[in-house]
Write a protein that holds these residues in place. Structure first.
Motif, PDB file in Angstrom:
ATOM      1  N   TRP A   1       0.815  -1.225   0.000  1.00  0.00           N
ATOM      2  CA  TRP A   1       0.000   0.000   0.000  1.00  0.00           C
ATOM      3  C   TRP A   1       0.847   1.273   0.000  1.00  0.00           C
ATOM      4  CZ3 TRP A   1      -0.806   4.318   2.952  1.00  0.00           C
ATOM      5  CH2 TRP A   1      -1.978   5.047   2.699  1.00  0.00           C
ATOM      6  N   PRO A   2       1.883   1.404   0.846  1.00  0.00           N
ATOM      7  CA  PRO A   2       2.667   2.641   0.822  1.00  0.00           C
ATOM      8  C   PRO A   2       3.318   2.920  -0.533  1.00  0.00           C
ATOM      9  CG  PRO A   2       3.128   1.412   2.814  1.00  0.00           C
ATOM     10  CD  PRO A   2       2.338   0.502   1.926  1.00  0.00           C
ATOM     11  N   HIS A   3       3.751   1.862  -1.229  1.00  0.00           N
ATOM     12  CA  HIS A   3       4.359   2.075  -2.548  1.00  0.00           C
ATOM     13  C   HIS A   3       3.348   2.650  -3.532  1.00  0.00           C
ATOM     14  CE1 HIS A   3       7.904  -0.974  -1.976  1.00  0.00           C
ATOM     15  NE2 HIS A   3       7.841  -0.056  -1.037  1.00  0.00           N
ATOM     16  N   SER A   4       2.106   2.220  -3.405  1.00  0.00           N
ATOM     17  CA  SER A   4       1.071   2.690  -4.319  1.00  0.00           C
ATOM     18  C   SER A   4       0.567   4.081  -3.960  1.00  0.00           C
ATOM     19  CB  SER A   4      -0.111   1.712  -4.310  1.00  0.00           C
ATOM     20  OG  SER A   4       0.293   0.417  -4.708  1.00  0.00           O
ATOM     21  N   TRP A   5       0.716   4.468  -2.699  1.00  0.00           N
ATOM     22  CA  TRP A   5       0.145   5.738  -2.262  1.00  0.00           C
ATOM     23  C   TRP A   5       1.192   6.662  -1.626  1.00  0.00           C
ATOM     24  CZ3 TRP A   5      -4.204   7.144  -4.289  1.00  0.00           C
ATOM     25  CH2 TRP A   5      -5.107   6.161  -4.705  1.00  0.00           C
ATOM     26  N   SER A   6       1.459   6.519  -0.351  1.00  0.00           N
ATOM     27  CA  SER A   6       2.290   7.514   0.361  1.00  0.00           C
ATOM     28  C   SER A   6       3.668   7.685  -0.262  1.00  0.00           C
ATOM     29  CB  SER A   6       2.428   7.121   1.832  1.00  0.00           C
ATOM     30  OG  SER A   6       1.179   7.076   2.463  1.00  0.00           O
ATOM     31  N   VAL A   7       4.405   6.589  -0.423  1.00  0.00           N
ATOM     32  CA  VAL A   7       5.767   6.684  -0.966  1.00  0.00           C
ATOM     33  C   VAL A   7       5.731   7.210  -2.400  1.00  0.00           C
ATOM     34  CG1 VAL A   7       7.836   5.390  -1.565  1.00  0.00           C
ATOM     35  CG2 VAL A   7       6.613   4.857   0.553  1.00  0.00           C
ATOM     36  N   PHE A   8       4.732   6.757  -3.155  1.00  0.00           N
ATOM     37  CA  PHE A   8       4.562   7.257  -4.515  1.00  0.00           C
ATOM     38  C   PHE A   8       4.373   8.771  -4.514  1.00  0.00           C
ATOM     39  CE2 PHE A   8       1.386   8.666  -7.636  1.00  0.00           C
ATOM     40  CZ  PHE A   8       2.089   8.461  -8.806  1.00  0.00           C
ATOM     41  N   TYR A   9       3.524   9.263  -3.611  1.00  0.00           N
ATOM     42  CA  TYR A   9       3.288  10.706  -3.519  1.00  0.00           C
ATOM     43  C   TYR A   9       4.564  11.451  -3.140  1.00  0.00           C
ATOM     44  CZ  TYR A   9      -1.803  11.056  -4.060  1.00  0.00           C
ATOM     45  OH  TYR A   9      -3.078  11.073  -4.558  1.00  0.00           O
ATOM     46  N   TRP A  10       5.287  10.920  -2.149  1.00  0.00           N
ATOM     47  CA  TRP A  10       6.507  11.617  -1.745  1.00  0.00           C
ATOM     48  C   TRP A  10       7.480  11.708  -2.914  1.00  0.00           C
ATOM     49  CZ3 TRP A  10       3.513  13.083   1.451  1.00  0.00           C
ATOM     50  CH2 TRP A  10       3.065  12.438   2.599  1.00  0.00           C
ATOM     51  N   ALA A  11       7.600  10.620  -3.682  1.00  0.00           N
ATOM     52  CA  ALA A  11       8.499  10.643  -4.841  1.00  0.00           C
ATOM     53  C   ALA A  11       8.077  11.706  -5.850  1.00  0.00           C
ATOM     54  CB  ALA A  11       8.543   9.264  -5.501  1.00  0.00           C
ATOM     55  N   VAL A  12       6.771  11.811  -6.086  1.00  0.00           N
ATOM     56  CA  VAL A  12       6.263  12.802  -7.048  1.00  0.00           C
ATOM     57  C   VAL A  12       6.487  14.216  -6.530  1.00  0.00           C
ATOM     58  CG1 VAL A  12       4.189  13.713  -8.147  1.00  0.00           C
ATOM     59  CG2 VAL A  12       4.576  11.250  -8.071  1.00  0.00           C
ATOM     60  N   TRP A  13       6.171  14.461  -5.241  1.00  0.00           N
ATOM     61  CA  TRP A  13       6.360  15.813  -4.687  1.00  0.00           C
ATOM     62  C   TRP A  13       7.826  16.200  -4.739  1.00  0.00           C
ATOM     63  CZ3 TRP A  13       1.830  17.006  -5.413  1.00  0.00           C
ATOM     64  CH2 TRP A  13       0.710  16.496  -4.766  1.00  0.00           C
ATOM     65  N   PHE A  14       8.704  15.267  -4.387  1.00  0.00           N
ATOM     66  CA  PHE A  14      10.134  15.567  -4.425  1.00  0.00           C
ATOM     67  C   PHE A  14      10.592  15.865  -5.859  1.00  0.00           C
ATOM     68  CE2 PHE A  14      10.755  13.504  -0.174  1.00  0.00           C
ATOM     69  CZ  PHE A  14      11.499  14.529   0.399  1.00  0.00           C
ATOM     70  N   ALA A  15      10.061  15.120  -6.829  1.00  0.00           N
ATOM     71  CA  ALA A  15      10.459  15.324  -8.223  1.00  0.00           C
ATOM     72  C   ALA A  15      10.109  16.728  -8.702  1.00  0.00           C
ATOM     73  CB  ALA A  15       9.799  14.271  -9.120  1.00  0.00           C
ATOM     74  N   TRP A  16       8.963  17.230  -8.275  1.00  0.00           N
ATOM     75  CA  TRP A  16       8.529  18.557  -8.693  1.00  0.00           C
ATOM     76  C   TRP A  16       9.212  19.672  -7.922  1.00  0.00           C
ATOM     77  CZ3 TRP A  16       4.193  20.519 -11.726  1.00  0.00           C
ATOM     78  CH2 TRP A  16       3.601  19.549 -12.554  1.00  0.00           C
TER      79      TRP A  16
END
Length: 513
Positions: free
Chosen positions: A309-324
């Motif tokens: 679940w974290p890979h699909s949601w929380s960790v995924f979001y953190w990766a996207v926010w960091f990328a931007w």
């Protein structure tokens, strides 16, 4: 145009994007396989870094706000603001929200309601699942992502204005790394950040095109295909490039003001004509659940129970926010001149977070209420029609459905353009040599137009072939280098917190290389 660009910043990202497009067109299956493998590697091996890093930046925001650094004025004591505080808040809110929060705040809570993490032993579609959905929503869209944006933005603003350093991401690292990030090494750092943002914009543009086509189909019988997606993307690109080219006040600020008041109108409409009593009660209870579960969910990687679940949601979001974050931070830092560090945190973290928490209470509360009242009908619409159909369906169930759906399509269009033009503005400035925020230099307009066209082409080809999922895989890959850059920059902020007088020392201003 090309004689004024920074070649080591511009061309690497350009070549990688063109190469990815050619690869996807030549062998789509292989492209999806390799990007999927790389994406899984990043999420599997660095979930801890994304989770811990995002939590750390939020803590750092609090420490900075309470420190003596909070009294420092960005640009020096005599600096005059670019924009008024209200307009500043509007720009920050609308350039960071984008179209995502408009659609995902109704779609995402339904996923959490019906498919919560197995390792937490929450029964789907239960009262506990409702509260978990709100906890996750507040976590993913509240103070944490704003902290990820705010910390590098604050560091860049102070380095650029107070220490008179170059318009470069490496300037935020220079106070602690010195010559190690000078010259070509600094260009490489900027190129990594540029790649992260450009692919992230293409992903967001592809999602935005899907939602807009879905909205227009409510009025005109059109199909979602390469032609309709291409026309939609071309319209979005034309507007955000035109806005970015007109500059901060004439373009971005005015568009943000229109977007802000439209969002307020939608917010009030749903609050008043939706399930008001339920929204107020569940919103308060949801905040309590968020505060209760904050530490566990913030640092939840799923390792103990092998929960994905974290890979699909929380960790995924953190990766996207960091990328931007790195290049978005350059724009946010550029418009912050004339305000204190404490005011910066209020406008970039506290006020937007409060707005989003209220927004989630209204829109997520309405979605959950309707889904519960209809026996899971909204979740079925989400699975069968996608997020682009769900929000339009919800508005169709409220009074004045046809009119509000039309307004919603327009707001979605403006919301994406507002976020994209700020990023395009920063991209153009980053790619140019000797950028000066106080000048009326128009050399970057051509680069902004070119990047707008490139981003549009990437989004169109990718969304028509590999889909948004394929683009997001590329975007996530940019999350890792961006995270390392931002965490490195944070060392600069810690140094300034300990010795805020460093921002006024003339010898610190001398090193511009």
């Amino acid at each position: 145009m090309f004689k004024n660009i920074r070649p080591l910043v511009f061309f690497p990202t350009f070549i990688i994007l063109v190469g990815a497009l050619v690869f996807s067109l030549v062998n789509l299956d292989q492209f999806l396989h390799y990007t999927g493998v790389a994406n899984s590697f990043v999420l599997n091996h660095f979930s801890w870094l994304f989770s811990l890093g995002s939590f750390y930046l939020l803590v750092l925001v609090g420490v900075t706000y309470c420190s003596k650094l909070g009294n420092i004025r960005i640009g020096g004591e005599d600096a005059k603001p670019h924009v008024s505080k209200l307009r500043w808040f509007m720009i920050v809110l609308c350039t960071t929200l984008a179209v995502g929060v408009l659609f995902w705040t109704t779609a995402e809570p339904l996923y959490h309601l019906h498919t919560p993490p197995k390792s937490l032993h929450i029964k789907p579609d239960s009262p506990d699942a409702i509260l978990f959905a709100f906890s996750a929503m507040f976590l993913h869209w509240g103070p944490t992502p704003y902290a990820i944006y705010a910390i590098p933005a604050l560091i860049f603003g102070l380095a650029f204005y107070n220490l008179k350093m170059p318009y470069s991401i490496s300037s935020s690292l220079k106070p602690v790394l010195g010559k190690w990030v000078s010259g070509k090494k600094g260009d490489v750092i900027d190129a990594l950040a540029l790649y992260s943002l450009v692919v992230g914009m293409a992903s967001s543009l592809g999602t935005g095109a899907l939602t807009l086509v879905g909205g227009v189909s409510q009025f005109i019988p059109i199909e979602r295909n390469a032609l309709t997606l291409g026309i939609t993307i071309a319209a979005i690109v034309a507007v955000f490039v035109f806005s970015a080219a007109r500059g901060l006040i004439k373009g971005i600020a005015r568009l943000s003001m229109v977007n802000f008041w439209l969002l307020i109108a939608l917010f009030v409409f749903v609050l008043v004509l939706g399930p008001t009593q339920y929204i107020l009660n569940i919103g308060v209870e949801g905040v309590g659940a968020y505060l209760e579960n904050f530490f566990r969910l913030s640092l939840f990687t799923g390792q103990a129970a092998h929960d994905n679940w974290p890979h699909s949601w929380s960790v995924f979001y953190w990766a996207v926010w960091f990328a931007w974050a790195p290049i978005t931070a350059m724009f946010l830092g550029k418009i912050a001149r004339g305000y204190t560090v404490r005011e910066f945190i209020m406008v970039n973290v506290i006020f937007p977070s409060l707005f989003v928490l209220l927004w989630i209470a209204v829109f997520s509360g309405t979605a959950i209420f309707m889904d519960q009242s209809s026996g899971g009908e909204l979740y079925s619409i989400l699975n069968n029609g996608g997020i682009e159909q769900l929000l339009y369906h919800i508005f169709g169930e409220l009074p004045l459905g046809l009119l509000t759906t039309f307004i919603l399509v327009f707001v979605a269009f403006v919301s994406y353009v507002t976020a994209a033009d700020s990023s395009t503005d920063a991209i153009g400035d980053l790619c140019m040599k000797d950028f000066n925020a106080d000048s009326n230099d128009t050399r970057g307009i051509g680069v902004k137009v070119l990047w707008g066209i490139i981003i549009g082409l990437v989004a169109w080809i990718m969304v028509s072939t590999v889909g948004v999922k394929g683009i997001k895989s590329l975007s996530n890959l940019g999350g890792l280098p961006a995270t390392l850059i931002i965490l490195g920059c944070s060392a600069t902020l810690i140094k300034w917190i300990k010795k805020p007088e460093l921002l006024d020392r003339p010898e610190m201003k001398a090193d511009k290389k």
